[in-house]
Design a protein around this motif. Structure first.
Motif, mmCIF file in Angstrom:
data_model
loop_
_atom_site.group_PDB
_atom_site.id
_atom_site.type_symbol
_atom_site.label_atom_id
_atom_site.label_comp_id
_atom_site.label_asym_id
_atom_site.label_seq_id
_atom_site.Cartn_x
_atom_site.Cartn_y
_atom_site.Cartn_z
ATOM 1 N N ALA A 164 16.800 -56.976 -5.716
ATOM 2 C CA ALA A 164 16.031 -57.897 -6.559
ATOM 3 C C ALA A 164 16.915 -58.964 -7.190
ATOM 4 C CB ALA A 164 15.311 -57.111 -7.654
ATOM 5 N N ARG A 165 18.236 -58.868 -6.970
ATOM 6 C CA ARG A 165 19.206 -59.796 -7.580
ATOM 7 C C ARG A 165 19.048 -59.832 -9.102
ATOM 8 N NH1 ARG A 165 21.929 -62.615 -3.909
ATOM 9 N NH2 ARG A 165 21.168 -62.675 -1.770
ATOM 10 N N SER A 166 18.817 -58.641 -9.662
ATOM 11 C CA SER A 166 18.600 -58.564 -11.116
ATOM 12 C C SER A 166 19.798 -57.979 -11.846
ATOM 13 C CB SER A 166 17.329 -57.759 -11.409
ATOM 14 O OG SER A 166 17.301 -56.540 -10.678
ATOM 15 N N GLY A 167 20.916 -57.767 -11.136
ATOM 16 C CA GLY A 167 22.115 -57.249 -11.783
ATOM 17 C C GLY A 167 23.030 -56.596 -10.768
ATOM 18 N N GLY A 168 24.081 -55.947 -11.280
ATOM 19 C CA GLY A 168 25.080 -55.321 -10.422
ATOM 20 C C GLY A 168 24.584 -54.020 -9.812
ATOM 21 N N PRO A 169 25.396 -53.422 -8.924
ATOM 22 C CA PRO A 169 24.964 -52.283 -8.093
ATOM 23 C C PRO A 169 25.092 -50.930 -8.800
ATOM 24 C CG PRO A 169 27.188 -52.881 -7.506
ATOM 25 C CD PRO A 169 26.765 -53.858 -8.576
ATOM 26 N N PHE A 170 24.492 -50.827 -9.972
ATOM 27 C CA PHE A 170 24.632 -49.596 -10.740
ATOM 28 C C PHE A 170 23.293 -49.189 -11.360
ATOM 29 C CE2 PHE A 170 28.604 -52.031 -11.004
ATOM 30 C CZ PHE A 170 29.467 -51.145 -10.367
ATOM 31 N N GLY A 171 23.019 -47.887 -11.314
ATOM 32 C CA GLY A 171 21.815 -47.339 -11.922
ATOM 33 C C GLY A 171 22.149 -46.043 -12.641
ATOM 34 N N ALA A 172 21.392 -45.738 -13.691
ATOM 35 C CA ALA A 172 21.626 -44.509 -14.448
ATOM 36 C C ALA A 172 20.303 -44.015 -15.025
ATOM 37 C CB ALA A 172 22.626 -44.762 -15.587
ATOM 38 N N VAL A 173 20.165 -42.693 -15.100
ATOM 39 C CA VAL A 173 18.921 -42.099 -15.575
ATOM 40 C C VAL A 173 19.248 -40.984 -16.570
ATOM 41 C CG1 VAL A 173 16.765 -40.962 -14.905
ATOM 42 C CG2 VAL A 173 17.861 -42.563 -13.325
ATOM 43 N N VAL A 174 18.563 -40.994 -17.716
ATOM 44 C CA VAL A 174 18.672 -39.915 -18.695
ATOM 45 C C VAL A 174 17.524 -38.942 -18.459
ATOM 46 C CG1 VAL A 174 18.551 -39.285 -21.145
ATOM 47 C CG2 VAL A 174 19.803 -41.343 -20.451
ATOM 48 N N PHE A 175 17.888 -37.678 -18.272
ATOM 49 C CA PHE A 175 16.903 -36.623 -18.073
ATOM 50 C C PHE A 175 16.942 -35.653 -19.248
ATOM 51 C CE2 PHE A 175 18.052 -37.886 -13.772
ATOM 52 C CZ PHE A 175 16.833 -37.939 -13.131
ATOM 53 N N GLY A 176 15.767 -35.160 -19.599
ATOM 54 C CA GLY A 176 15.693 -34.093 -20.577
ATOM 55 C C GLY A 176 15.523 -32.757 -19.868
ATOM 56 N N PRO A 177 15.122 -31.730 -20.620
ATOM 57 C CA PRO A 177 14.872 -30.427 -20.018
ATOM 58 C C PRO A 177 13.794 -30.548 -18.929
ATOM 59 C CG PRO A 177 14.768 -30.308 -22.417
ATOM 60 C CD PRO A 177 14.848 -31.749 -22.065
ATOM 61 N N ASP A 178 13.801 -29.654 -17.979
ATOM 62 C CA ASP A 178 12.814 -29.656 -16.888
ATOM 63 C C ASP A 178 12.885 -30.918 -16.035
ATOM 64 O OD1 ASP A 178 11.913 -27.234 -17.956
ATOM 65 O OD2 ASP A 178 10.524 -28.296 -19.287
ATOM 66 N N HIS A 179 14.053 -31.596 -16.076
ATOM 67 C CA HIS A 179 14.292 -32.764 -15.228
ATOM 68 C C HIS A 179 13.318 -33.899 -15.492
ATOM 69 C CE1 HIS A 179 17.049 -30.097 -13.230
ATOM 70 N NE2 HIS A 179 16.072 -29.280 -12.939
ATOM 71 N N VAL A 212 20.421 -32.539 -22.378
ATOM 72 C CA VAL A 212 20.229 -33.910 -21.909
ATOM 73 C C VAL A 212 21.270 -34.197 -20.823
ATOM 74 C CG1 VAL A 212 20.281 -36.347 -22.554
ATOM 75 C CG2 VAL A 212 19.337 -34.665 -24.134
ATOM 76 N N THR A 213 20.810 -34.807 -19.753
ATOM 77 C CA THR A 213 21.672 -35.100 -18.610
ATOM 78 C C THR A 213 21.650 -36.585 -18.325
ATOM 79 O OG1 THR A 213 21.124 -32.961 -17.619
ATOM 80 C CG2 THR A 213 22.022 -34.635 -16.145
ATOM 81 N N LEU A 214 22.817 -37.151 -18.031
ATOM 82 C CA LEU A 214 22.862 -38.511 -17.494
ATOM 83 C C LEU A 214 23.296 -38.433 -16.044
ATOM 84 C CD1 LEU A 214 22.699 -41.663 -18.262
ATOM 85 C CD2 LEU A 214 25.138 -41.568 -17.805
ATOM 86 N N ALA A 215 22.499 -39.028 -15.165
ATOM 87 C CA ALA A 215 22.895 -39.197 -13.766
ATOM 88 C C ALA A 215 23.259 -40.654 -13.583
ATOM 89 C CB ALA A 215 21.753 -38.818 -12.828
ATOM 90 N N SER A 216 24.481 -40.920 -13.145
ATOM 91 C CA SER A 216 24.943 -42.296 -12.960
ATOM 92 C C SER A 216 25.362 -42.501 -11.509
ATOM 93 C CB SER A 216 26.123 -42.577 -13.899
ATOM 94 O OG SER A 216 26.518 -43.927 -13.772
ATOM 95 N N SER A 217 24.914 -43.602 -10.931
ATOM 96 C CA SER A 217 25.215 -43.835 -9.512
ATOM 97 C C SER A 217 26.712 -43.947 -9.272
ATOM 98 C CB SER A 217 24.489 -45.087 -9.016
ATOM 99 O OG SER A 217 24.939 -46.237 -9.698
ATOM 100 N N SER A 218 27.451 -44.374 -10.291
ATOM 101 C CA SER A 218 28.916 -44.437 -10.194
ATOM 102 C C SER A 218 29.532 -43.846 -11.455
ATOM 103 C CB SER A 218 29.400 -45.880 -10.054
ATOM 104 O OG SER A 218 29.013 -46.431 -8.807
ATOM 105 N N GLN A 219 30.771 -43.453 -11.342
ATOM 106 C CA GLN A 219 31.518 -42.929 -12.487
ATOM 107 C C GLN A 219 31.524 -43.966 -13.612
ATOM 108 O OE1 GLN A 219 35.461 -41.471 -11.460
ATOM 109 N NE2 GLN A 219 36.258 -42.230 -13.402
ATOM 110 N N PRO A 220 31.265 -43.545 -14.846
ATOM 111 C CA PRO A 220 31.285 -44.508 -15.954
ATOM 112 C C PRO A 220 32.641 -45.216 -16.068
ATOM 113 C CG PRO A 220 30.234 -42.472 -16.648
ATOM 114 C CD PRO A 220 30.816 -42.218 -15.280
ATOM 115 N N CYS A 221 32.578 -46.517 -16.350
ATOM 116 C CA CYS A 221 33.788 -47.295 -16.615
ATOM 117 C C CYS A 221 34.329 -46.903 -17.994
ATOM 118 C CB CYS A 221 33.460 -48.790 -16.579
ATOM 119 S SG CYS A 221 32.499 -49.335 -18.011
#
Ligand SMILES: [Zn+2]
Length: 156
Positions: free
Chosen positions: A14-29, A73-82
């Motif tokens: 979408a050309r809306s930013g750089g190639p990184f995504g991250a999601v915060v999950f709670g219990p039960d995903h 609480v879980t963070l899934a990040s497409s790349s290792q945090p800078c």
């Protein structure tokens, strides 16, 4: 992790930013919030995917420390945090950090500088109660970084 990587891919398509995504999950995903890199559109170096996900989750849960009200609480990040997002991760109040591509993948496949981390960065997180798992869907995460790098994307 599949969702975080999918968001990273959609962000470059979408050309809306750089190639990184991250999601915060709670219990039960259950998804609490998701973020993508928005550095250029928002004109701020703070708008990395992890920070965007943390900010949206903190606003949604109305707390600066997520696991004060929800655990684990879980963070899934497409790349290792800078280095910036590494610091944010320590204060965000998460229990688990899931990482797709490694920092060395980011720097091999794109022009991004991930910045300095403590030599024992995983140990520093684990001593603060944050369990770390790396290399989840690493090849898929690398494929997005490669596509971005080969397209000559900007270094934000
Ligand atoms: Zn970052």
């Amino acid at each position: 992790m599949a969702l975080a990587i999918d968001l990273s891919r959609r962000n470059i398509e979408a050309r809306s930013g750089g190639p990184f995504g991250a999601v915060v999950f709670g219990p039960d995903h259950r998804v609490v919030a998701a973020g993508v890199n928005r550095v250029v559109p928002h004109t701020t170096s703070l708008a990395h995917a992890e920070n965007m996900a943390y900010m949206l989750a903190q606003q949604r849960l109305q707390t600066p420390r997520l696991n004060d009200v929800l655990a684990p609480v879980t963070l899934a990040s497409s790349s290792q945090p800078c280095c910036q997002c590494y610091g944010a991760t320590i204060w965000a109040g998460i229990d688990r950090l899931l990482i797709g591509a490694r920092a060395e993948d980011v720097m091999e496949l794109t022009e991004f500088d991930e910045g300095p981390l403590p030599a024992d960065w995983i140990g520093e997180l684990e001593r603060r109660g944050i369990a770390v798992r790396r290399d989840l869907l690493r090849d898929e995460a690398r494929a997005v970084l490669r596509a971005y790098g080969e397209s000559g994307g900007e270094r934000y």
